[in-house]
Design a protein around this motif. Structure first.
Motif, PDB file in Angstrom:
ATOM      1  N   LEU A 236       0.824  -1.209   0.000  1.00  0.00           N
ATOM      2  CA  LEU A 236       0.000   0.000   0.000  1.00  0.00           C
ATOM      3  C   LEU A 236       0.861   1.264   0.000  1.00  0.00           C
ATOM      4  O   LEU A 236       0.504   2.263  -0.635  1.00  0.00           O
ATOM      5  CB  LEU A 236      -0.939   0.000   1.208  1.00  0.00           C
ATOM      6  CG  LEU A 236      -2.162  -0.912   1.098  1.00  0.00           C
ATOM      7  CD1 LEU A 236      -3.056  -0.752   2.323  1.00  0.00           C
ATOM      8  CD2 LEU A 236      -2.976  -0.628  -0.154  1.00  0.00           C
ATOM      9  N   LEU A 237       1.980   1.222   0.698  1.00  0.00           N
ATOM     10  CA  LEU A 237       2.884   2.376   0.684  1.00  0.00           C
ATOM     11  C   LEU A 237       3.440   2.615  -0.717  1.00  0.00           C
ATOM     12  O   LEU A 237       3.494   3.753  -1.190  1.00  0.00           O
ATOM     13  CB  LEU A 237       4.029   2.149   1.680  1.00  0.00           C
ATOM     14  CG  LEU A 237       3.677   2.264   3.166  1.00  0.00           C
ATOM     15  CD1 LEU A 237       4.877   1.876   4.022  1.00  0.00           C
ATOM     16  CD2 LEU A 237       3.226   3.682   3.504  1.00  0.00           C
ATOM     17  N   ILE A 238       3.854   1.531  -1.385  1.00  0.00           N
ATOM     18  CA  ILE A 238       4.376   1.655  -2.753  1.00  0.00           C
ATOM     19  C   ILE A 238       3.284   2.150  -3.694  1.00  0.00           C
ATOM     20  O   ILE A 238       3.515   3.014  -4.545  1.00  0.00           O
ATOM     21  CB  ILE A 238       4.940   0.300  -3.239  1.00  0.00           C
ATOM     22  CG1 ILE A 238       6.178  -0.074  -2.420  1.00  0.00           C
ATOM     23  CG2 ILE A 238       5.294   0.365  -4.730  1.00  0.00           C
ATOM     24  CD1 ILE A 238       6.676  -1.484  -2.651  1.00  0.00           C
ATOM     25  N   LEU A 239       2.072   1.612  -3.535  1.00  0.00           N
ATOM     26  CA  LEU A 239       0.947   2.039  -4.363  1.00  0.00           C
ATOM     27  C   LEU A 239       0.670   3.529  -4.171  1.00  0.00           C
ATOM     28  O   LEU A 239       0.512   4.269  -5.148  1.00  0.00           O
ATOM     29  CB  LEU A 239      -0.298   1.231  -3.994  1.00  0.00           C
ATOM     30  CG  LEU A 239      -1.591   1.619  -4.731  1.00  0.00           C
ATOM     31  CD1 LEU A 239      -1.491   1.252  -6.208  1.00  0.00           C
ATOM     32  CD2 LEU A 239      -2.802   0.943  -4.093  1.00  0.00           C
ATOM     33  N   ALA A 240       0.628   3.966  -2.919  1.00  0.00           N
ATOM     34  CA  ALA A 240       0.310   5.369  -2.620  1.00  0.00           C
ATOM     35  C   ALA A 240       1.384   6.321  -3.139  1.00  0.00           C
ATOM     36  O   ALA A 240       1.083   7.340  -3.771  1.00  0.00           O
ATOM     37  CB  ALA A 240       0.129   5.541  -1.112  1.00  0.00           C
ATOM     38  N   ILE A 241       2.642   5.983  -2.910  1.00  0.00           N
ATOM     39  CA  ILE A 241       3.741   6.901  -3.224  1.00  0.00           C
ATOM     40  C   ILE A 241       4.066   6.944  -4.714  1.00  0.00           C
ATOM     41  O   ILE A 241       4.274   8.013  -5.295  1.00  0.00           O
ATOM     42  CB  ILE A 241       4.998   6.520  -2.414  1.00  0.00           C
ATOM     43  CG1 ILE A 241       4.727   6.714  -0.913  1.00  0.00           C
ATOM     44  CG2 ILE A 241       6.197   7.352  -2.856  1.00  0.00           C
ATOM     45  CD1 ILE A 241       5.801   6.137  -0.026  1.00  0.00           C
ATOM     46  N   ILE A 250      -4.391  10.303   0.705  1.00  0.00           N
ATOM     47  CA  ILE A 250      -5.552   9.468   1.016  1.00  0.00           C
ATOM     48  C   ILE A 250      -5.129   8.008   1.190  1.00  0.00           C
ATOM     49  O   ILE A 250      -5.579   7.316   2.109  1.00  0.00           O
ATOM     50  CB  ILE A 250      -6.619   9.589  -0.104  1.00  0.00           C
ATOM     51  CG1 ILE A 250      -7.156  11.019  -0.155  1.00  0.00           C
ATOM     52  CG2 ILE A 250      -7.751   8.591   0.114  1.00  0.00           C
ATOM     53  CD1 ILE A 250      -8.126  11.259  -1.296  1.00  0.00           C
ATOM     54  N   GLY A 251      -4.237   7.551   0.305  1.00  0.00           N
ATOM     55  CA  GLY A 251      -3.740   6.178   0.396  1.00  0.00           C
ATOM     56  C   GLY A 251      -2.998   5.925   1.691  1.00  0.00           C
ATOM     57  O   GLY A 251      -3.211   4.907   2.358  1.00  0.00           O
ATOM     58  N   LEU A 252      -2.114   6.853   2.054  1.00  0.00           N
ATOM     59  CA  LEU A 252      -1.358   6.696   3.299  1.00  0.00           C
ATOM     60  C   LEU A 252      -2.279   6.755   4.514  1.00  0.00           C
ATOM     61  O   LEU A 252      -2.084   6.030   5.494  1.00  0.00           O
ATOM     62  CB  LEU A 252      -0.287   7.790   3.387  1.00  0.00           C
ATOM     63  CG  LEU A 252       0.842   7.705   2.347  1.00  0.00           C
ATOM     64  CD1 LEU A 252       1.724   8.942   2.411  1.00  0.00           C
ATOM     65  CD2 LEU A 252       1.682   6.445   2.565  1.00  0.00           C
ATOM     66  N   THR A 253      -3.290   7.617   4.438  1.00  0.00           N
ATOM     67  CA  THR A 253      -4.265   7.708   5.538  1.00  0.00           C
ATOM     68  C   THR A 253      -5.014   6.389   5.704  1.00  0.00           C
ATOM     69  O   THR A 253      -5.272   5.940   6.819  1.00  0.00           O
ATOM     70  CB  THR A 253      -5.274   8.852   5.264  1.00  0.00           C
ATOM     71  OG1 THR A 253      -4.557  10.072   5.102  1.00  0.00           O
ATOM     72  CG2 THR A 253      -6.261   8.983   6.419  1.00  0.00           C
ATOM     73  N   PHE A 254      -5.361   5.767   4.555  1.00  0.00           N
ATOM     74  CA  PHE A 254      -6.052   4.475   4.594  1.00  0.00           C
ATOM     75  C   PHE A 254      -5.173   3.419   5.266  1.00  0.00           C
ATOM     76  O   PHE A 254      -5.659   2.628   6.086  1.00  0.00           O
ATOM     77  CB  PHE A 254      -6.408   4.024   3.174  1.00  0.00           C
ATOM     78  CG  PHE A 254      -7.049   2.662   3.101  1.00  0.00           C
ATOM     79  CD1 PHE A 254      -8.356   2.474   3.481  1.00  0.00           C
ATOM     80  CD2 PHE A 254      -6.314   1.564   2.646  1.00  0.00           C
ATOM     81  CE1 PHE A 254      -8.945   1.227   3.423  1.00  0.00           C
ATOM     82  CE2 PHE A 254      -6.887   0.313   2.584  1.00  0.00           C
ATOM     83  CZ  PHE A 254      -8.210   0.140   2.971  1.00  0.00           C
ATOM     84  N   VAL A 255      -3.870   3.408   4.946  1.00  0.00           N
ATOM     85  CA  VAL A 255      -2.946   2.451   5.560  1.00  0.00           C
ATOM     86  C   VAL A 255      -2.927   2.638   7.073  1.00  0.00           C
ATOM     87  O   VAL A 255      -3.070   1.676   7.839  1.00  0.00           O
ATOM     88  CB  VAL A 255      -1.519   2.610   4.990  1.00  0.00           C
ATOM     89  CG1 VAL A 255      -0.554   1.696   5.731  1.00  0.00           C
ATOM     90  CG2 VAL A 255      -1.495   2.314   3.499  1.00  0.00           C
TER      91      VAL A 255
END
Length: 453
Positions: A236-241, A250-255
């Protein structure tokens, strides 16, 4: 009456003969069976194996085997898997434990399946294969939640054959080892997130996918696989960044939100965090404890590096790595009972030295440099490879899941979407009925063969 039966028998033989002689039909059925293979991949290893045998038979019946092998050999990723298999076989030459070596060669052989799959995959089947794997994981998740909510039993048998069984009441992973299950769920979350973000599917479909993402994420943290937790967070970190970019926050917040909720609500996650923290403290003390869960893994590296000695270049042999570790480690060390090193990279290094490790890492290199112009296929290829890369940090290919998963996903992403190995137009309804019918056949065959034993 006998004449009527004879006539029907002759008609059946004629029909069978026409199918066998029709290469297009054989290719169609190989693609159908690959869809089934992807569905059963996270569910039933025995059924999956029988499906591959059927695919292999059709591959040889279709003919032109030499041509298809040559075509597959032109692909650098396919060659990289072949090289890994070859060096594992060569490692038997300097092994004393040949029986154990052959067992490891058998676990690596799944990489060769890519040769067969690559030879027949039709671009129109890419979505079908992907959907089949996700459907298999969805079925696993439904059963997992059914066990958690006490709607379904922890063990289910049919005609005396065990269909699924959770390891323990606090580890609801019905079909796969909990390490594999958590990692596979992590990949499914990423694949669905990509579909929501990039595809033009109807809103109702995206809502359903979003619900599946949430339930799959939660399911990861109610099973006992720490590798799944780490893989989920890293992916998820790789996906978000690197992919979501403007949606990265938003992605990092979801993680953070998912992990935070899991830490508050999942007893098994809390237990694993406490165990990991305690094990880390004991490892960092003046007198390291190598008999905890984490300690055993650390002990593998510690005693393994001492054992490999003068064999850094070519290793100790395909079958001898655990034997030399046991010979080096003290008798009271709990890790002596372990069947493998719990890390595919380290295991390859122990067995085959720096040469073997480089051959293994070459697979990753060839995949990441592969020229796949389609962004969606490139995404699936990269994230499946990352999933496997993270997953094998704490386990190995010997449990027959990560390597087949990798190969199936590569087989549909190394090609182009417009590739047509089947020359006819495809009828979606007819194909669906064929796949369901074949699935029922293999399931009944599995029950019959298991029950007869």
């Amino acid at each position: 009456m006998m004449y009527a039966i004879s006539t029907k028998y002759m008609l059946f033989l004629e029909k069978l003969k026409s199918i066998i002689q029709n290469k297009d039909t054989l290719t169609l059925w190989m693609n159908n069976l690959l869809v089934l293979y992807a569905f059963f991949l996270p569910i039933a290893q025995s059924i999956k194996a029988k499906i591959f045998i059927a695919i292999l038979i059709l591959f040889f019946i279709r003919g032109d085997v030499k041509y298809y092998l040559k075509e597959a050999w032109k692909n650098q990723v396919v060659r990289a898997f072949v090289y890994l298999f070859v060096i594992y076989v060569l490692g038997l030459l300097w092994s004393e434990n040949i029986k154990e070596g052959l067992r490891w060669v058998k676990s690596i052989k799944y990489g060769l399946y890519l040769i067969v799959f690559y030879s027949f995959v039709d671009g129109r089947y890419i979505k079908r294969v992907l959907a089949a794997f996700i459907s298999g994981m969805l079925l696993s998740e439904i059963i997992s939640y059914g066990m958690i909510l006490h709607i379904l039993p922890w063990k289910f048998s049919l005609l005396g054959v065990t269909i699924y069984e959770a390891p323990t009441p606090v580890d609801p992973s019905p079909f796969l080892n909990h390490i594999h299950y958590g990692v596979a769920l992590s990949l499914v979350v990423i694949l669905l997130a990509q579909q929501i973000y990039l595809s033009h599917k109807p809103l109702i479909v995206k809502i359903f996918m979003s619900i599946f993402i949430f339930t799959a994420s939660a399911n990861i943290f109610v099973t006992g696989g720490r590798t799944g937790y780490v893989t989920f967070i890293l992916l998820l970190l790789i996906l978000a960044i690197f992919y979501l970019r403007k949606w990265a926050i938003i992605g990092l917040t979801f993680v953070i939100l998912v992990v935070g909720i899991a830490l508050e609500t999942s007893p098994i996650l809390q237990q694993k965090v406490q165990q990991t923290t305690l094990s880390a403290k004991q490892l960092l003390s003046k007198d390291p404890n190598f008999n905890t869960s984490m300690g055993i893994r650390a002990g593998m590296y510690y005693y393994g590096m001492k054992a490999i000695g003068n064999n850094l270049v070519f290793g100790v042999g395909t079958g001898d790595s655990m034997d030399v570790i046991r010979d080096t480690a003290p008798k009271e060390w709990e890790g002596r009972k372990q069947p493998h090193e719990h890390n595919q990279y380290f295991s390859t290094f122990m067995k085959l030295g720096f040469v073997g490790l480089l051959v293994f890492l070459n697979i990753f290199y060839q995949i990441f440099r592969y020229k796949q112009e389609d962004k969606e296929l490139r995404f699936i290829m990269v994230f499946t490879t990352l999933t496997v890369a993270f997953g094998i940090l704490t386990t190995q290919f010997n449990l027959r899941f990560f390597m087949p998963l990798w190969v199936v996903m590569l087989s549909i992403t190394l090609i182009q979407k417009n590739r047509q190995t089947i020359l006819r137009n495809l009828n979606d309804k007819q194909i669906m009925l064929q796949i369901i019918g074949a699935g029922m056949f293999f399931f009944i065959l599995y029950i019959f063969l298991k029950g007869s034993h």
